[in-house]
Design a protein around this motif. Structure first.
Motif, short mmCIF file in Angstrom:
data_model
loop_
_atom_site.label_atom_id
_atom_site.label_comp_id
_atom_site.label_asym_id
_atom_site.label_seq_id
_atom_site.Cartn_x
_atom_site.Cartn_y
_atom_site.Cartn_z
N VAL A 38 36.71 52.65 45.38
CA VAL A 38 37.94 52.10 44.82
C VAL A 38 37.60 50.90 43.96
CG1 VAL A 38 38.37 50.59 46.80
CG2 VAL A 38 40.28 51.28 45.35
N ASN A 39 38.35 50.71 42.89
CA ASN A 39 38.24 49.52 42.06
C ASN A 39 39.47 48.66 42.33
OD1 ASN A 39 35.94 50.59 40.89
ND2 ASN A 39 37.10 51.61 39.28
N LEU A 40 39.25 47.44 42.72
CA LEU A 40 40.37 46.57 43.07
C LEU A 40 40.81 45.74 41.88
CD1 LEU A 40 39.18 45.24 46.54
CD2 LEU A 40 40.58 47.23 46.03
N ALA A 41 42.10 45.64 41.73
CA ALA A 41 42.67 44.82 40.67
C ALA A 41 42.76 43.37 41.17
CB ALA A 41 44.05 45.34 40.27
N SER A 42 41.60 42.82 41.49
CA SER A 42 41.56 41.45 42.01
C SER A 42 40.25 40.82 41.60
CB SER A 42 41.68 41.45 43.53
OG SER A 42 40.61 42.15 44.13
N THR A 43 40.20 39.50 41.64
CA THR A 43 38.96 38.80 41.36
C THR A 43 38.06 38.86 42.58
OG1 THR A 43 39.67 36.65 42.18
CG2 THR A 43 40.25 37.21 39.90
N ARG A 44 36.82 38.48 42.41
CA ARG A 44 35.90 38.46 43.55
C ARG A 44 36.36 37.47 44.61
NH1 ARG A 44 33.03 36.39 39.13
NH2 ARG A 44 32.38 34.21 39.24
#
Length: 208
Positions: free
Chosen positions: A54-60
């Motif tokens: 999954v690719n998260l729409a969030s910063t690290r």
């Protein structure tokens, strides 16, 4: 390395910060090795690292905060070593009841200096989790860096790592046309000090 000290690796994919990778023009993904125990080296420990799913729409930072919030009940210690802490953005994890300890090669006020080519300058307290957010690619000797981090972690501790993903589609396209993965160009070497390309299988091998 002593796999008994590093029980679970938490990796996840997320967009890179534009300001941190300006020479690449932004974009990108952080690399994920998944959750689970790893080993299968000389000690014969089980390996459970998964492919990114999954690719998260969030910063690290958001990813690390959310991960820590979920891990709090299972941590062997509430002490968190934030390695490569920068300006201390992750200090907000103290709102979770955790004790934040920041380290950097060029530390800001509130953090301590730690050259990952050397042993940790602080012998206590021992952390129940260490976070390494887009740091490993800056390490000239990442194996030694991971060994020095492992040396301070409690048994059952967690390691949360993010890194630019050289297998990202744009990175592979960039390599096809220019010969180098995105985020690991000459410009990134000169200006961002990206000296290590964190291929997933290589990181996985280093952590077994």
């Amino acid at each position: 390395y002593d796999g008994e000290l590093l029980h679970t690796l938490q990796f996840c994919a997320h967009p890179l910060d534009l300001e941190d990778h300006a020479s690449d023009g932004g974009g990108g993904l952080s690399q994920a090795l998944g959750n689970g125990r790893y080993g299968s080296g000389p000690r014969g420990m089980e390996t459970g690292m998964n492919q990114p799913t999954v690719n998260l729409a969030s910063t690290r930072y958001e990813f690390a905060f959310d991960t820590l919030r979920a891990l709090v009940p299972s941590l062997p210690s509430k002490v968190v070593f934030d390695i490569g802490a920068g300006d201390g953005q992750m200090q907000r994890i103290e709102s979770l009841g955790l004790s934040w300890h920041g380290f950097d090669l060029d530390p800001a006020p509130g953090s301590s200096r730690w050259d990952l080519n050397e042993a940790c300058p602080e012998s206590s307290p021992s952390p129940g989790v260490a976070i390494l957010l887009d740091v490993i690619e800056h390490c000239v000797n990442p194996g030694l860096a991971l060994k020095n981090i492992a040396a301070v972690l409690l048994p059952g501790a967690r390691l949360i790592v993010t890194a630019p993903n050289p297998r990202w589609s744009r990175s592979r396209t960039h390599a096809l046309f220019y010969g180098y993965p995105a985020c690991f160009t000459q410009s990134d070497l000169d200006f961002n000090h990206h000296v290590f390309t964190p291929w997933q299988h290589i990181l996985q091998k280093m952590l077994t």
